[in-house]
Design a protein around this motif. Structure first.
Motif, short mmCIF file in Angstrom:
data_model
loop_
_atom_site.label_atom_id
_atom_site.label_comp_id
_atom_site.label_asym_id
_atom_site.label_seq_id
_atom_site.Cartn_x
_atom_site.Cartn_y
_atom_site.Cartn_z
N ILE A 134 46.00 104.87 49.10
CA ILE A 134 45.62 103.46 48.99
C ILE A 134 45.71 103.04 47.53
N GLY A 135 46.54 102.08 47.21
CA GLY A 135 46.59 101.63 45.81
C GLY A 135 47.81 100.80 45.51
N SER A 136 47.98 100.51 44.23
CA SER A 136 49.04 99.60 43.78
C SER A 136 50.39 100.27 43.75
N ASP A 137 51.43 99.43 43.69
CA ASP A 137 52.79 99.91 43.49
C ASP A 137 53.10 99.75 42.00
N PHE A 138 52.91 100.82 41.24
CA PHE A 138 53.04 100.74 39.78
C PHE A 138 54.48 100.49 39.33
N LEU A 139 55.43 100.98 40.12
CA LEU A 139 56.84 100.77 39.80
C LEU A 139 57.14 99.27 39.86
N GLU A 140 56.65 98.65 40.90
CA GLU A 140 56.83 97.21 41.06
C GLU A 140 56.14 96.46 39.91
N GLU A 141 54.96 96.94 39.51
CA GLU A 141 54.28 96.30 38.37
C GLU A 141 55.16 96.36 37.12
N GLN A 166 51.96 103.96 26.07
CA GLN A 166 51.89 104.58 27.40
C GLN A 166 50.47 104.97 27.80
N GLY A 167 50.24 104.99 29.10
CA GLY A 167 48.96 105.49 29.61
C GLY A 167 48.94 107.01 29.53
N THR A 168 47.99 107.61 30.22
CA THR A 168 47.83 109.06 30.23
C THR A 168 49.14 109.77 30.59
N VAL A 169 49.53 110.74 29.79
CA VAL A 169 50.78 111.46 30.01
C VAL A 169 50.77 112.12 31.39
N GLY A 170 51.82 111.86 32.17
CA GLY A 170 51.94 112.49 33.48
C GLY A 170 51.22 111.76 34.59
N SER A 171 50.54 110.65 34.27
CA SER A 171 49.86 109.90 35.34
C SER A 171 50.85 108.97 36.02
N ALA A 172 50.59 108.67 37.29
CA ALA A 172 51.49 107.80 38.06
C ALA A 172 51.66 106.43 37.40
N PRO A 173 50.56 105.76 36.97
CA PRO A 173 50.79 104.42 36.39
C PRO A 173 51.61 104.47 35.10
N ARG A 178 56.54 102.57 33.06
CA ARG A 178 57.68 102.80 32.16
C ARG A 178 59.00 102.70 32.95
N ALA A 179 59.06 103.41 34.08
CA ALA A 179 60.30 103.44 34.88
C ALA A 179 60.68 102.03 35.35
N GLY A 180 59.69 101.23 35.75
CA GLY A 180 59.97 99.87 36.23
C GLY A 180 60.58 99.01 35.13
N LEU A 181 60.05 99.14 33.92
CA LEU A 181 60.60 98.38 32.78
C LEU A 181 62.03 98.81 32.49
N LEU A 182 62.24 100.13 32.40
CA LEU A 182 63.57 100.65 32.06
C LEU A 182 64.60 100.24 33.11
N GLU A 304 47.87 94.12 47.31
CA GLU A 304 48.65 92.91 46.98
C GLU A 304 48.30 92.42 45.59
N GLU A 305 49.33 92.13 44.80
CA GLU A 305 49.09 91.74 43.41
C GLU A 305 50.09 90.73 42.91
N THR A 306 49.76 90.12 41.76
CA THR A 306 50.64 89.12 41.17
C THR A 306 50.73 89.32 39.66
N ILE A 307 51.18 88.29 38.98
CA ILE A 307 51.35 88.39 37.53
C ILE A 307 50.80 87.09 36.93
N PHE A 308 50.11 87.19 35.78
CA PHE A 308 49.50 86.00 35.17
C PHE A 308 50.05 85.75 33.78
N PRO A 309 50.86 84.71 33.61
CA PRO A 309 51.27 84.36 32.26
C PRO A 309 50.13 83.67 31.52
N MET A 310 50.18 83.70 30.20
CA MET A 310 49.16 83.11 29.35
C MET A 310 48.81 81.67 29.74
N SER A 311 49.81 80.92 30.20
CA SER A 311 49.60 79.49 30.50
C SER A 311 48.59 79.22 31.61
#
Ligand code: GYE
Length: 322
Positions: A134-141, A166-173, A178-182, A304-311
């Motif tokens: 149960i949890g987020s899709d970090f790749l999608e994030e 980076q977060g904790t080395v070897g952790s899923a998030p 990182r992988a999602g950005l790349l 389920e999640e979204t993204i919040f721009p500064m505006s």
């Protein structure tokens, strides 16, 4: 008259007795014990997650045994082993890192104790070692953060130099953000990750890494890509101390969307915050009940999640729950 009253009182007493004994027998038979091995208390996200798990357990009438691993896998393994020895009904944990879980999960399986993963995923071949995740899709994030950057710089020829906290080395998030950005920026050579280092998801870690980045790369830096808000907040301090303007000279992308992250957006210092919800307690407790009742569960339950721009920060902040 008197005897009548006595009779009424007697009946009342009797039925109360029946009711209470009936209730307590019912409660004894139903009370589930859950052993939960938490990562630690490294971030605002984690604190909110712990509160969510504890209060949901209480509301669901589940007896919770809770431990804090202080971000160390060996401590989590010890906690899980002690839950096995205590013969809890269900074990749930938020794995610090992705690998190395087979032996302890086999111990749980041999003891016939079902295991539920929350928040962070693991890397195991035999998926029967856990019931559900149960949890987020970090790749999608990560992709969401990357796509926002592409859009933000669409009219800028670049180069756009990114430093990654980076977060904790070897952790899923950490792996997946990182992988999602790349994945998103790989087809656009103007984006370049010029430095990448772990700040272990903490404010102090983020600050320390950013101090070093500011010294080494100075004005070359266009973007700070921080894997969580605590590290982004630490990096903001380091940038300001180095005379840089986070949110203006340097674009800051962060994750979690905690209140602290939102406040920094309202102050103009974080440009975008990718949401990651820690409020997993209620879903976890209902999964625990289903497992005990023998009901089938999906292998993956995605938040389920979204993204919040500064505006949108100022108008959204009052509704934020963590
Ligand atoms: O982003 C970070 C925390 O596993 C999603 O862990 C969680 C991450 C979260 O320390 O703030």
């Amino acid at each position: 008259m008197k005897s009548n009253r006595r009779a009424v009182l007697g009946t009342l007493l009797c039925s109360t007795l029946i009711l209470t004994t009936g209730l307590s027998a019912h409660a004894d038979e139903k009370k589930i014990t859950l052993g939960f091995a938490q990562v630690g208390a490294e971030s605002a996200w984690r604190t909110a997650n712990t509160v969510s798990v504890k209060s949901a357990a209480q509301q669901a009438g589940i007896n919770l045994k809770f431990s804090d691993a202080q971000q160390k896998q060996e401590n989590q393994i010890k906690a899980i082993r002690s839950y096995i020895a205590q013969k809890v009904d269900v074990i749930a944990f938020s794995p610090v890192v992705e690998t190395g879980w087979e032996p302890i999960l086999i111990e749980a399986k041999n003891a016939k104790i079902p295991v539920i993963l929350t928040d962070r995923n693991i890397d195991v071949k035999d998926k029967s070692l856990y019931v559900t995740m149960i949890g987020s899709d970090f790749l999608e994030e990560g992709r969401r953060g990357g796509k926002w950057l592409e859009d933000h710089y669409k009219n800028d020829p670049g180069p756009i130099n990114i430093v990654e906290l980076q977060g904790t080395v070897g952790s899923a998030p950490a792996n997946d953000r990182r992988a999602g950005l790349l994945e998103v920026i790989k087809n656009d050579p103007k984006f370049k990750v010029i430095a990448s280092q772990s700040g272990d998801f903490t404010l102090a870690g983020g600050k320390q890494v950013m101090e070093a980045f500011a010294k080494t790369y100075g004005k070359q830096i266009n973007v700070v890509y921080a894997h969580n808000d605590d590290m982004a907040l630490g990096a903001i301090q380091a940038m300001e101390e180095a005379g840089m303007k986070p949110g203006k000279d340097i674009t800051v992308v962060s994750f979690d969307a905690t209140k602290g992250g939102f406040e920094a957006m309202v102050a103009g210092k974080i440009n975008v915050d990718v949401e990651c919800s820690p409020l997993l307690g209620p879903q976890l407790m209902s999964a625990v009940k289903d497992v005990v009742a023998g009901k089938p569960l999906p292998k993956r339950i995605v938040t389920e999640e979204t993204i919040f721009p500064m505006s949108v920060a100022a108008q959204t902040l009052p509704q934020r729950k963590y």
